[in-house]
Motif scaffolding. Sequence first.
Motif, PDB file in Angstrom:
ATOM      1  N   PHE A 269       0.795  -1.238   0.000  1.00  0.00           N
ATOM      2  CA  PHE A 269       0.000   0.000   0.000  1.00  0.00           C
ATOM      3  C   PHE A 269       0.829   1.291   0.000  1.00  0.00           C
ATOM      4  O   PHE A 269       0.275   2.377  -0.023  1.00  0.00           O
ATOM      5  N   GLY A 270       2.162   1.198  -0.028  1.00  0.00           N
ATOM      6  CA  GLY A 270       2.981   2.413   0.016  1.00  0.00           C
ATOM      7  C   GLY A 270       2.878   3.253  -1.249  1.00  0.00           C
ATOM      8  O   GLY A 270       2.743   4.484  -1.189  1.00  0.00           O
ATOM      9  N   ASN A 271       2.909   2.590  -2.412  1.00  0.00           N
ATOM     10  CA  ASN A 271       2.949   3.306  -3.681  1.00  0.00           C
ATOM     11  C   ASN A 271       1.645   4.056  -3.958  1.00  0.00           C
ATOM     12  O   ASN A 271       1.650   5.180  -4.454  1.00  0.00           O
ATOM     13  N   ILE A 272       0.518   3.447  -3.604  1.00  0.00           N
ATOM     14  CA  ILE A 272      -0.767   4.137  -3.807  1.00  0.00           C
ATOM     15  C   ILE A 272      -0.989   5.196  -2.716  1.00  0.00           C
ATOM     16  O   ILE A 272      -1.618   6.226  -2.954  1.00  0.00           O
ATOM     17  N   LEU A 273      -0.430   4.968  -1.535  1.00  0.00           N
ATOM     18  CA  LEU A 273      -0.517   5.983  -0.478  1.00  0.00           C
ATOM     19  C   LEU A 273       0.243   7.245  -0.909  1.00  0.00           C
ATOM     20  O   LEU A 273      -0.191   8.362  -0.657  1.00  0.00           O
ATOM     21  N   ALA A 274       1.364   7.053  -1.610  1.00  0.00           N
ATOM     22  CA  ALA A 274       2.127   8.202  -2.132  1.00  0.00           C
ATOM     23  C   ALA A 274       1.270   8.994  -3.122  1.00  0.00           C
ATOM     24  O   ALA A 274       1.302  10.225  -3.145  1.00  0.00           O
ATOM     25  N   ALA A 275       0.469   8.290  -3.934  1.00  0.00           N
ATOM     26  CA  ALA A 275      -0.436   8.968  -4.883  1.00  0.00           C
ATOM     27  C   ALA A 275      -1.532   9.718  -4.117  1.00  0.00           C
ATOM     28  O   ALA A 275      -1.922  10.829  -4.496  1.00  0.00           O
ATOM     29  N   PHE A 276      -2.015   9.129  -3.033  1.00  0.00           N
ATOM     30  CA  PHE A 276      -3.011   9.774  -2.175  1.00  0.00           C
ATOM     31  C   PHE A 276      -2.425  11.049  -1.557  1.00  0.00           C
ATOM     32  O   PHE A 276      -3.078  12.095  -1.518  1.00  0.00           O
ATOM     33  N   TYR A 277      -1.172  10.982  -1.109  1.00  0.00           N
ATOM     34  CA  TYR A 277      -0.506  12.169  -0.562  1.00  0.00           C
ATOM     35  C   TYR A 277      -0.334  13.231  -1.655  1.00  0.00           C
ATOM     36  O   TYR A 277      -0.509  14.427  -1.399  1.00  0.00           O
ATOM     37  N   ALA A 278      -0.011  12.795  -2.873  1.00  0.00           N
ATOM     38  CA  ALA A 278       0.140  13.743  -3.993  1.00  0.00           C
ATOM     39  C   ALA A 278      -1.186  14.461  -4.253  1.00  0.00           C
ATOM     40  O   ALA A 278      -1.222  15.673  -4.488  1.00  0.00           O
ATOM     41  N   LYS A 279      -2.272  13.715  -4.193  1.00  0.00           N
ATOM     42  CA  LYS A 279      -3.613  14.311  -4.373  1.00  0.00           C
ATOM     43  C   LYS A 279      -3.871  15.360  -3.279  1.00  0.00           C
ATOM     44  O   LYS A 279      -4.389  16.442  -3.550  1.00  0.00           O
TER      45      LYS A 279
END
Length: 496
Positions: A269-279
């Motif tokens: 879940f780290g890579n998609i969490l990074a996308a969530f943080y980018a959002k």
Amino acid sequence: MDLIYTSTRNSDEKATASQAILKGLAGDGGLFVPDSLPKLDVDMDTLAKMSYQETAYEVMKLFLTDFTEEELKHCINSAYDSKFDTEEIAPLVDADGAYYLELFHGATIAFKDMALSILPYLMTTAAKKNHVKNEIVILTATSGDTGKAALAGFADVPGTKIIVFYPKNGVSPIQEKQMVTQKGANTHVVGIHGNFDQAQTGVKKMFSDKELAELMDKAGYQFSSANSINIGRLVPQIVYYVYAYAKLYENGAIAKDEKINVVVPTGNFGNILAAFYAKNLGLPIAKLICASNENKVLFDFFSTGTYDRNREFVLTSSPSMDILISSNLERLIYRIAGNDAEKNAEFMRALTEEGKYMITDEMRAQLADFYGNYTTEEETAEVIRDLYEKTGYVIDTHTAVATGVYHKYVKETGDNTKTVIASTASPFKFTRSVMDAIDKEKYDSMTDFELVDELSKIANVTVPQAIEDIRSAEVLHKTECDVEDMPKTVKAFLNI
């Protein structure tokens, strides 16, 4: 104003960015999260003209606030250099209606290089900043890619040692060969008789073992982590989503402020969490599409609100996602629980003791930006073959899981928003699975390295240096152990 980090399980445990990077994991087993998510302070027209390195600085300075400009730029420029085989660092490829963000052009041909190329620099800078006298022992569990990327990043870095545990029969032959041939006097690799979740749990237990910490301290050592539980891994991953959006805008593929969807093949879940943080930084992302393989614990979570690891562990052709305990999901749970460490700690206790937890309806309502689905092994192979036959573009098994889920999402919703798919590994890393998908009968009798040459030919892509390097490399690491012997193995390596 420095951004402060807090443990997801204890609101009293605080750290600066550099302290959080050094610790890796909070003392209570929690993960460090920023007290607030900053906003991008550069406009898109400026970002569109920036190099990857310049973009990295603009994003990372918002999170790593106790690093000076000089320190941070030194870390960035040391990491993103000629060890990447493309100048753009993370190029975008337009294929069959989606944009593939190629995150595999680093030294070990997987997306982990994007963060693990910079982590050793962040960590050694953080150690100096915090007057650390001990030698740092990087302790890491890997489902295949983190291990090699961490080993390559930390090999022969002064003041560090690295110990990597991987599931002996749970990685691809190329992944294993990459790890066990790793050079470096400070590197150690161990195949455990168990799966990735057991390796990850074993590592987490050692982090919270106070007796072991005292023993280590006496011997002049302290643990840190290169897994995505380390905030120093997560922050660099936010960069490539910002960079990808800016490049699409610069190339005229999207209008200013036009929203995009992002698809990420997901295990920990780290890579998609990074996308969530980018959002949350302000990047115009609409849907975060979470793609799982047959270990579909995250798909079930997004569908039902219950996270349940009590199920059969499936070995698939996308082994980096063969995970039933998605560690980084804890950061999201903490956030949707209203940054309530006590509430989050209860969920994590339930996960440890009963193997599952259920979030509230209120929390579920905050997951509207996410969509989860999964692909079967058969579907994954079909996606690889279909994309190759249509376009000549060859993707690996993990990227194929993401593509399969993307197609399901579009079919289900009719949403044709422009989409970026995180392409997380080179097809050369999973050559046999990829070539089997394209034409099993034709390639079945070939050796792994014959398949490498054949893949190069059909995809019209040069064999990556990372693969050339292991063709005849000597196996240097032969240690294996049972799960319960992991601490004993660490002590033996460190002579304590």
